[in-house]
Design a protein around this motif. Structure first.
Motif, PDB file in Angstrom:
ATOM      1  N   UNK A  35      43.775  38.392  47.203  1.00 40.06           N
ATOM      2  CA  UNK A  35      44.576  36.796  47.126  1.00 40.06           C
ATOM      3  C   UNK A  35      43.890  36.452  48.844  1.00 40.06           C
ATOM      4  N   UNK A  36      43.265  36.573  49.000  1.00 42.91           N
ATOM      5  CA  UNK A  36      42.985  36.114  50.029  1.00 42.91           C
ATOM      6  C   UNK A  36      41.635  35.714  50.053  1.00 42.91           C
ATOM      7  N   UNK A  37      40.837  35.581  48.855  1.00 43.76           N
ATOM      8  CA  UNK A  37      39.654  35.511  48.568  1.00 43.76           C
ATOM      9  C   UNK A  37      39.849  34.551  47.525  1.00 43.76           C
ATOM     10  N   UNK A  38      40.689  34.476  47.338  1.00 48.83           N
ATOM     11  CA  UNK A  38      41.611  33.061  46.340  1.00 48.83           C
ATOM     12  C   UNK A  38      41.159  32.505  47.272  1.00 48.83           C
ATOM     13  N   UNK A  39      41.981  32.649  48.230  1.00 53.39           N
ATOM     14  CA  UNK A  39      42.987  31.399  49.267  1.00 53.39           C
ATOM     15  C   UNK A  39      41.619  30.251  49.705  1.00 53.39           C
ATOM     16  N   UNK A  40      40.256  31.569  50.111  1.00 53.91           N
ATOM     17  CA  UNK A  40      39.642  31.417  50.566  1.00 53.91           C
ATOM     18  C   UNK A  40      38.189  29.798  50.219  1.00 53.91           C
ATOM     19  N   UNK A  65      31.971  38.850  49.750  1.00 51.12           N
ATOM     20  CA  UNK A  65      33.748  39.999  50.816  1.00 51.12           C
ATOM     21  C   UNK A  65      34.429  40.261  49.046  1.00 51.12           C
ATOM     22  N   UNK A  66      33.612  39.090  48.333  1.00 51.09           N
ATOM     23  CA  UNK A  66      35.298  39.503  46.887  1.00 51.09           C
ATOM     24  C   UNK A  66      34.526  40.967  46.563  1.00 51.09           C
ATOM     25  N   UNK A  67      33.806  40.236  46.677  1.00 50.04           N
ATOM     26  CA  UNK A  67      33.160  41.759  45.760  1.00 50.04           C
ATOM     27  C   UNK A  67      33.376  43.131  46.384  1.00 50.04           C
ATOM     28  N   UNK A  68      32.962  43.111  47.081  1.00 49.89           N
ATOM     29  CA  UNK A  68      33.123  44.373  48.839  1.00 49.89           C
ATOM     30  C   UNK A  68      34.138  45.062  48.871  1.00 49.89           C
ATOM     31  N   UNK A  69      34.868  44.739  47.669  1.00 47.64           N
ATOM     32  CA  UNK A  69      36.591  45.092  47.720  1.00 47.64           C
ATOM     33  C   UNK A  69      36.798  46.382  46.710  1.00 47.64           C
ATOM     34  N   UNK A  98      38.350  34.338  37.092  1.00 50.55           N
ATOM     35  CA  UNK A  98      39.375  36.097  37.750  1.00 50.55           C
ATOM     36  C   UNK A  98      40.759  35.742  38.933  1.00 50.55           C
ATOM     37  N   UNK A  99      39.434  34.684  39.509  1.00 47.79           N
ATOM     38  CA  UNK A  99      40.180  34.616  41.335  1.00 47.79           C
ATOM     39  C   UNK A  99      41.828  33.569  40.349  1.00 47.79           C
ATOM     40  N   UNK A 100      40.978  32.539  39.599  1.00 45.98           N
ATOM     41  CA  UNK A 100      42.441  31.545  39.263  1.00 45.98           C
ATOM     42  C   UNK A 100      42.744  32.048  37.514  1.00 45.98           C
ATOM     43  N   UNK A 101      42.585  33.384  37.244  1.00 39.89           N
ATOM     44  CA  UNK A 101      43.415  33.026  36.064  1.00 39.89           C
ATOM     45  C   UNK A 101      44.689  33.751  35.985  1.00 39.89           C
ATOM     46  N   UNK A 102      45.474  32.595  34.599  1.00 39.83           N
ATOM     47  CA  UNK A 102      46.940  33.207  34.804  1.00 39.83           C
ATOM     48  C   UNK A 102      47.331  34.414  33.798  1.00 39.83           C
TER      49      UNK A 102
END
Length: 120
Positions: A35-40, A65-69, A98-102
């Protein structure tokens, strides 16, 4: 009565992305974008007036940052030095998707209700 809504049952299909060249191929699990990545990314999109208008110096660290997870080797520097521009653009598109996928379907359950009339 307590209503329990179990969101853990929304199980997306696994999404594994392979990036790199030659002997330096890395895998990233983008099944779930934190969620943090999506919000950023949402904040940057709003700040610059569109996804395609975010400058590289802000986009690349956000993608890293998203990939590093899922793969600690992936840093902004790694992305900038190991990927071609088309590969980076492709990775960015997958992350965005992926970040905005429903999430739908999955293993849906109806909410469970527990307890009786303990505190009417």
């Amino acid at each position: 009565m307590v209503e329990i809504i179990d969101l853990s049952t929304l199980s997306p299909k696994p999404v594994i992305v392979r990036i790199g060249n030659g002997d330096e191929i890395e895998e990233i699990d983008l099944t779930i974008v934190p969620a943090r990545g999506t919000l950023l990314l949402t904040q940057a999109t709003q700040k610059f007036g569109g996804w395609d208008k975010i400058p590289d110096d802000e986009m690349i660290p956000a993608i890293a940052a998203i990939c590093k997870q899922s793969n600690p080797k992936i840093t902004a520097e790694w992305l900038e030095t190991k990927l071609t521009r088309p590969q980076l653009a492709g990775l960015t598109a997958v992350v965005q998707m992926q970040a905005y996928r429903h999430w739908g379907g999955g293993n849906r359950q109806t909410p469970k209700q527990e307890g009786g009339a303990k505190n009417p």
